[in-house]
Design an enzyme around this catalytic site. Sequence first.
Site, mmCIF file in Angstrom:
data_model
loop_
_atom_site.group_PDB
_atom_site.id
_atom_site.type_symbol
_atom_site.label_atom_id
_atom_site.label_comp_id
_atom_site.label_asym_id
_atom_site.label_seq_id
_atom_site.Cartn_x
_atom_site.Cartn_y
_atom_site.Cartn_z
ATOM 1 N N ASN A 7 29.983 31.163 47.305
ATOM 2 C CA ASN A 7 30.994 32.014 47.826
ATOM 3 C C ASN A 7 30.212 33.134 48.572
ATOM 4 O O ASN A 7 29.393 34.113 47.942
ATOM 5 C CB ASN A 7 31.705 32.485 46.410
ATOM 6 C CG ASN A 7 32.955 33.495 46.885
ATOM 7 O OD1 ASN A 7 32.672 34.285 47.595
ATOM 8 N ND2 ASN A 7 33.992 33.253 46.185
ATOM 9 N N HIS A 10 31.091 38.433 49.375
ATOM 10 C CA HIS A 10 30.647 39.714 49.300
ATOM 11 C C HIS A 10 29.633 40.029 50.568
ATOM 12 O O HIS A 10 29.184 41.292 50.502
ATOM 13 C CB HIS A 10 29.896 39.872 48.029
ATOM 14 C CG HIS A 10 30.996 39.885 46.871
ATOM 15 N ND1 HIS A 10 31.966 40.701 46.848
ATOM 16 C CD2 HIS A 10 31.073 39.028 45.781
ATOM 17 C CE1 HIS A 10 32.724 40.492 45.778
ATOM 18 N NE2 HIS A 10 32.200 39.583 45.106
ATOM 19 N N HIS A 43 37.220 33.598 49.702
ATOM 20 C CA HIS A 43 38.551 33.864 49.342
ATOM 21 C C HIS A 43 39.450 34.574 50.294
ATOM 22 O O HIS A 43 38.965 35.854 50.682
ATOM 23 C CB HIS A 43 38.541 34.723 48.033
ATOM 24 C CG HIS A 43 39.853 34.862 47.307
ATOM 25 N ND1 HIS A 43 39.801 35.440 46.043
ATOM 26 C CD2 HIS A 43 40.953 34.996 47.806
ATOM 27 C CE1 HIS A 43 41.059 35.645 45.762
ATOM 28 N NE2 HIS A 43 41.946 35.188 46.548
ATOM 29 N N ARG A 45 42.094 36.926 50.669
ATOM 30 C CA ARG A 45 43.057 37.652 49.894
ATOM 31 C C ARG A 45 44.150 38.398 50.833
ATOM 32 O O ARG A 45 43.877 38.509 51.789
ATOM 33 C CB ARG A 45 42.104 38.877 49.008
ATOM 34 C CG ARG A 45 41.397 38.455 48.157
ATOM 35 C CD ARG A 45 40.514 39.458 47.443
ATOM 36 N NE ARG A 45 41.668 39.871 46.367
ATOM 37 C CZ ARG A 45 41.504 39.427 44.916
ATOM 38 N NH1 ARG A 45 40.345 38.855 44.502
ATOM 39 N NH2 ARG A 45 42.384 39.974 44.059
ATOM 40 N N ARG A 49 40.689 42.244 51.778
ATOM 41 C CA ARG A 49 39.695 43.338 51.681
ATOM 42 C C ARG A 49 38.131 42.921 51.971
ATOM 43 O O ARG A 49 37.336 43.807 52.137
ATOM 44 C CB ARG A 49 39.781 43.714 50.017
ATOM 45 C CG ARG A 49 39.077 42.534 48.873
ATOM 46 C CD ARG A 49 39.040 43.040 47.891
ATOM 47 N NE ARG A 49 40.320 43.353 47.247
ATOM 48 C CZ ARG A 49 40.695 43.341 45.773
ATOM 49 N NH1 ARG A 49 39.743 43.102 45.260
ATOM 50 N NH2 ARG A 49 41.680 43.481 45.222
ATOM 51 N N GLU A 70 39.622 29.815 49.074
ATOM 52 C CA GLU A 70 40.745 30.231 47.768
ATOM 53 C C GLU A 70 41.814 31.044 48.400
ATOM 54 O O GLU A 70 41.415 31.839 49.165
ATOM 55 C CB GLU A 70 39.794 31.230 46.954
ATOM 56 C CG GLU A 70 38.650 30.344 46.334
ATOM 57 C CD GLU A 70 37.909 31.458 45.441
ATOM 58 O OE1 GLU A 70 38.125 32.523 45.475
ATOM 59 O OE2 GLU A 70 36.766 30.915 45.090
ATOM 60 N N THR A 100 38.156 41.743 40.822
ATOM 61 C CA THR A 100 37.783 40.122 41.302
ATOM 62 C C THR A 100 38.865 39.302 40.294
ATOM 63 O O THR A 100 39.558 40.077 39.647
ATOM 64 C CB THR A 100 36.520 39.807 40.612
ATOM 65 O OG1 THR A 100 36.365 38.372 41.141
ATOM 66 C CG2 THR A 100 36.556 39.863 39.102
ATOM 67 N N THR A 101 39.038 38.138 40.828
ATOM 68 C CA THR A 101 40.150 37.331 40.024
ATOM 69 C C THR A 101 39.963 37.307 38.622
ATOM 70 O O THR A 101 38.814 37.034 37.975
ATOM 71 C CB THR A 101 40.101 35.732 40.555
ATOM 72 O OG1 THR A 101 39.694 35.924 41.960
ATOM 73 C CG2 THR A 101 41.255 35.020 40.126
ATOM 74 N N GLU A 151 39.620 23.788 38.726
ATOM 75 C CA GLU A 151 38.359 24.892 38.636
ATOM 76 C C GLU A 151 38.313 25.563 37.367
ATOM 77 O O GLU A 151 39.271 26.344 37.352
ATOM 78 C CB GLU A 151 37.996 25.642 39.904
ATOM 79 C CG GLU A 151 36.730 26.497 39.834
ATOM 80 C CD GLU A 151 36.313 27.064 40.917
ATOM 81 O OE1 GLU A 151 36.603 26.729 42.224
ATOM 82 O OE2 GLU A 151 35.787 28.256 40.673
ATOM 83 N N HIS A 190 32.967 31.269 38.254
ATOM 84 C CA HIS A 190 33.259 32.950 37.943
ATOM 85 C C HIS A 190 32.178 33.435 36.894
ATOM 86 O O HIS A 190 32.330 33.008 35.936
ATOM 87 C CB HIS A 190 34.740 33.230 37.426
ATOM 88 C CG HIS A 190 35.072 34.273 38.144
ATOM 89 N ND1 HIS A 190 34.941 35.584 37.424
ATOM 90 C CD2 HIS A 190 36.105 34.841 39.024
ATOM 91 C CE1 HIS A 190 35.347 36.506 37.936
ATOM 92 N NE2 HIS A 190 36.058 36.238 39.136
ATOM 93 N N GLY A 191 31.535 34.604 37.587
ATOM 94 C CA GLY A 191 30.674 35.164 36.575
ATOM 95 C C GLY A 191 29.377 34.385 36.506
ATOM 96 O O GLY A 191 28.239 34.862 35.669
ATOM 97 N N GLY A 212 29.140 33.092 43.303
ATOM 98 C CA GLY A 212 29.130 34.189 44.632
ATOM 99 C C GLY A 212 28.230 35.070 44.202
ATOM 100 O O GLY A 212 26.903 35.416 44.780
ATOM 101 N N HIS A 213 28.835 36.143 43.600
ATOM 102 C CA HIS A 213 28.183 37.492 43.252
ATOM 103 C C HIS A 213 26.671 37.534 43.211
ATOM 104 O O HIS A 213 25.999 38.149 43.623
ATOM 105 C CB HIS A 213 28.894 38.147 42.149
ATOM 106 C CG HIS A 213 28.462 39.597 41.984
ATOM 107 N ND1 HIS A 213 27.545 40.271 41.341
ATOM 108 C CD2 HIS A 213 28.813 40.924 42.698
ATOM 109 C CE1 HIS A 213 27.495 41.542 41.456
ATOM 110 N NE2 HIS A 213 28.075 41.822 42.364
HETATM 111 N N1 PXP Z 1 35.798 30.778 41.702
HETATM 112 C C1 PXP Z 1 36.778 31.480 42.081
HETATM 113 C C2 PXP Z 1 38.228 30.719 41.965
HETATM 114 C C3 PXP Z 1 36.832 32.682 42.545
HETATM 115 O O1 PXP Z 1 38.139 33.272 42.793
HETATM 116 C C4 PXP Z 1 35.443 33.358 42.338
HETATM 117 C C5 PXP Z 1 35.284 34.851 42.672
HETATM 118 O O2 PXP Z 1 35.854 34.887 44.091
HETATM 119 C C6 PXP Z 1 34.260 32.577 41.925
HETATM 120 C C7 PXP Z 1 34.272 31.364 41.620
HETATM 121 C C8 PXP Z 1 32.970 33.470 42.412
HETATM 122 O O3 PXP Z 1 32.730 34.085 41.238
HETATM 123 P P1 PXP Z 1 31.420 35.055 41.103
HETATM 124 O O4 PXP Z 1 31.580 35.719 42.352
HETATM 125 O O5 PXP Z 1 31.544 35.955 39.933
HETATM 126 O O6 PXP Z 1 30.279 34.238 41.182
#
Ligand code: PXP
Length: 244
Positions: A7, A10, A43, A45, A49, A70, A100-101, A151, A190-191, A212-213
């Site tokens: 992802n 960022h 994503h 949005r 942003r 996304e 974030t989501t 997911e 996520h995370g 992503g992050h």
């Molecule tokens: N999956 C989804 C559906 C998300 O919305 C996000 C954050 O945009 C991620 C994965 C990636 O999350 P992270 O940036 O915490 O790795």
Amino acid sequence: MPRLGVNIDHVATVRQARRTNEPDPVWAAAQAQLGGADGITVHLREDRRHIQDRDVRLLIETVSAKLNLECAIEEEMIDIAADLHPQQVCLVPERREEITTEGGLNVAGNQKQVEHAVKTLRAAGISVSLFIDAQADQIDAAKAVGADAIELHTGKYALSSGDDRHKELAKLHMAVDRGLSNDIEVHAGHGLTYDNVVPVASINGVQELNIGHSIIARSIFVGIQQAVRDMKALVGEPWWRAIG
Ligand code: PXP
């Protein structure tokens, strides 16, 4: 072993901090693929942003790996997504004030709206994934509305520790099994970080991770290619074996 979707939101966050044209997420996608990314995730949005419509258009033209877009289940976003035509759309809940989501999509509680979105996208030839919490009722509802994939939201797992982390991991195991027995593809994200990804990547049946992050954070110091290679070494086939 799961595919790795990187992802790159960022990268666009840094660009939008100055509303300029650098760094370009399109360059980031090329670098991520050189590092072994199996997919690129962005994503779009509603508040734009970070990722902009122009980014998605160019990424769809230039990314040779899987492009996963996304977006929220709002009518306007679904129409934009259908028009852009990425390989996969992941439907996510969206609140403007969130950083974030925050949670998964409530498919069970919004079955009609989600089903309409899924049908529109699938009719456009796009594979649809639903970002949901690891709960049996949400997984069954995802199957009922005709999604191709789920997911699983790994945010709670990522934020937990000790016994709670074991419990969250057990929920993810249960959810993967339920997804597979419903004959639906299972992704997770996520995370996830270099420190916590392995137990999730090791769950049998998880076919895709979207991260992503943590990757973009590391890339500031080592570059995107290396950051993706490091993650790829943890979640799957080393990049050099994949191309060798
Ligand atoms: N999956 C989804 C559906 C998300 O919305 C996000 C954050 O945009 C991620 C994965 C990636 O999350 P992270 O940036 O915490 O790795």
